[in-house]
Design a protein around this motif. Structure first.
Motif, PDB file in Angstrom:
ATOM      1  N   ASN A  56      30.700  16.095 -11.720  1.00 38.28           N
ATOM      2  CA  ASN A  56      30.041  14.991 -12.411  1.00 38.28           C
ATOM      3  C   ASN A  56      30.811  14.624 -13.670  1.00 38.28           C
ATOM      4  O   ASN A  56      30.709  15.290 -14.696  1.00 38.28           O
ATOM      5  N   ALA A  79      34.206  10.253 -11.748  1.00 44.31           N
ATOM      6  CA  ALA A  79      34.098  11.056 -10.528  1.00 44.31           C
ATOM      7  C   ALA A  79      32.694  11.637 -10.407  1.00 44.31           C
ATOM      8  O   ALA A  79      32.156  12.184 -11.375  1.00 44.31           O
ATOM      9  N   PHE A  81      30.630  13.697  -7.203  1.00 45.36           N
ATOM     10  CA  PHE A  81      30.499  14.185  -5.833  1.00 45.36           C
ATOM     11  C   PHE A  81      29.181  14.922  -5.716  1.00 45.36           C
ATOM     12  O   PHE A  81      28.878  15.790  -6.544  1.00 45.36           O
ATOM     13  N   ARG A  83      26.557  17.222  -3.245  1.00 48.73           N
ATOM     14  CA  ARG A  83      26.359  18.009  -2.031  1.00 48.73           C
ATOM     15  C   ARG A  83      24.920  17.780  -1.589  1.00 48.73           C
ATOM     16  O   ARG A  83      23.991  18.056  -2.325  1.00 48.73           O
ATOM     17  N   VAL A  94      29.233  16.719   1.740  1.00 50.55           N
ATOM     18  CA  VAL A  94      29.577  16.269   0.388  1.00 50.55           C
ATOM     19  C   VAL A  94      29.857  14.773   0.454  1.00 50.55           C
ATOM     20  O   VAL A  94      30.580  14.304   1.332  1.00 50.55           O
ATOM     21  N   ASP A  96      31.170  11.466  -1.775  1.00 46.46           N
ATOM     22  CA  ASP A  96      31.864  10.935  -2.946  1.00 46.46           C
ATOM     23  C   ASP A  96      31.139   9.674  -3.386  1.00 46.46           C
ATOM     24  O   ASP A  96      31.013   8.722  -2.609  1.00 46.46           O
ATOM     25  N   THR A  97      30.641   9.670  -4.609  1.00 41.64           N
ATOM     26  CA  THR A  97      29.951   8.492  -5.140  1.00 41.64           C
ATOM     27  C   THR A  97      30.619   8.019  -6.432  1.00 41.64           C
ATOM     28  O   THR A  97      29.963   7.545  -7.345  1.00 41.64           O
ATOM     29  N   SER A  98      31.933   8.141  -6.480  1.00 39.19           N
ATOM     30  CA  SER A  98      32.710   7.849  -7.690  1.00 39.19           C
ATOM     31  C   SER A  98      33.019   6.362  -7.833  1.00 39.19           C
ATOM     32  O   SER A  98      34.169   5.968  -8.017  1.00 39.19           O
ATOM     33  N   ASP A  99      32.012   5.531  -7.780  1.00 37.96           N
ATOM     34  CA  ASP A  99      32.236   4.090  -7.856  1.00 37.96           C
ATOM     35  C   ASP A  99      32.485   3.630  -9.281  1.00 37.96           C
ATOM     36  O   ASP A  99      32.290   4.373 -10.237  1.00 37.96           O
ATOM     37  N   PRO A 118      33.222   4.092  -3.631  1.00 42.30           N
ATOM     38  CA  PRO A 118      32.131   4.785  -2.955  1.00 42.30           C
ATOM     39  C   PRO A 118      30.884   4.891  -3.830  1.00 42.30           C
ATOM     40  O   PRO A 118      30.970   5.129  -5.031  1.00 42.30           O
ATOM     41  N   ALA A 136      25.984   6.342   2.448  1.00 37.25           N
ATOM     42  CA  ALA A 136      27.277   6.410   1.776  1.00 37.25           C
ATOM     43  C   ALA A 136      27.943   5.062   2.040  1.00 37.25           C
ATOM     44  O   ALA A 136      28.192   4.692   3.183  1.00 37.25           O
ATOM     45  N   ASN A 138      31.099   2.423   0.979  1.00 38.33           N
ATOM     46  CA  ASN A 138      32.411   2.402   0.343  1.00 38.33           C
ATOM     47  C   ASN A 138      32.986   0.997   0.423  1.00 38.33           C
ATOM     48  O   ASN A 138      33.115   0.440   1.506  1.00 38.33           O
TER      49      ASN A 138
END
Length: 168
Positions: A56, A79, A81, A83, A94, A96-99, A118, A136, A138
């Protein structure tokens, strides 16, 4: 056209900050705490779901405010991510939600969020134009959140995947 250019410029400014070392938060940016979350079976998926952030570095910055100090335009990046786990079976994935996002807040409590990259959408039944699920997404999206909280998610140029079946 002017709004598109403004959002593109704001997104570029946000992207430029992502090169900052993980330990430092750039001036004016606020870290976003992401606490663990549990949803019983039937709320988001047919199975129970637990999630927690394993990385995070998410942060936000208010770039325009209303006269009362409340946010008018806000940037978000970093960043992140998550889980996601089915606690009954231990199956996990996992996401990735690093939009990078630009959020325009309206005075009635509604907001419009433009995202690049994402992102995750947690959708309860009857709260979105999408059916219940964990998505999810992207790409390039727009999320319009009404004053009552209803989310209209528009995929401009994006892929979408419902994560719920991955947890069964």
């Amino acid at each position: 056209m002017r709004r598109t250019v403004t959002i593109a410029a704001a997104a570029a400014a946000v992207l430029a900050t992502t090169a900052t070392p993980a330990a430092a938060t750039p001036a004016g940016w606020t870290p976003v705490p992401i606490p663990p979350f549990d949803a019983p079976a039937g709320v988001l998926c047919d199975v129970p779901v637990h999630y927690d952030a394993i990385v995070n570095r998410a942060m936000t910055k208010v770039v325009q405010a209303y006269p009362d100090g409340s946010p008018k335009r806000e940037l978000a990046t970093g960043a992140l991510f998550l889980r996601l786990t089915n606690p009954d079976t231990g199956r996990s994935t996992v996401v990735d939600t690093s939009d990078t996002a630009v959020t325009d807040h309206d005075t009635d409590g509604s907001r419009t969020i433009h995202t690049v990259g994402p992102v995750i959408a947690l959708v309860r039944a009857d709260t979105s134009n999408l059916p219940r699920g964990i998505y999810a997404i992207n790409g390039l999206t727009r999320v319009e959140v009404s004053a009552t909280g209803f989310k209209t998610i528009t995929l401009i140029h994006a892929t979408i995947h419902n994560v719920c079946p991955d947890l069964t």
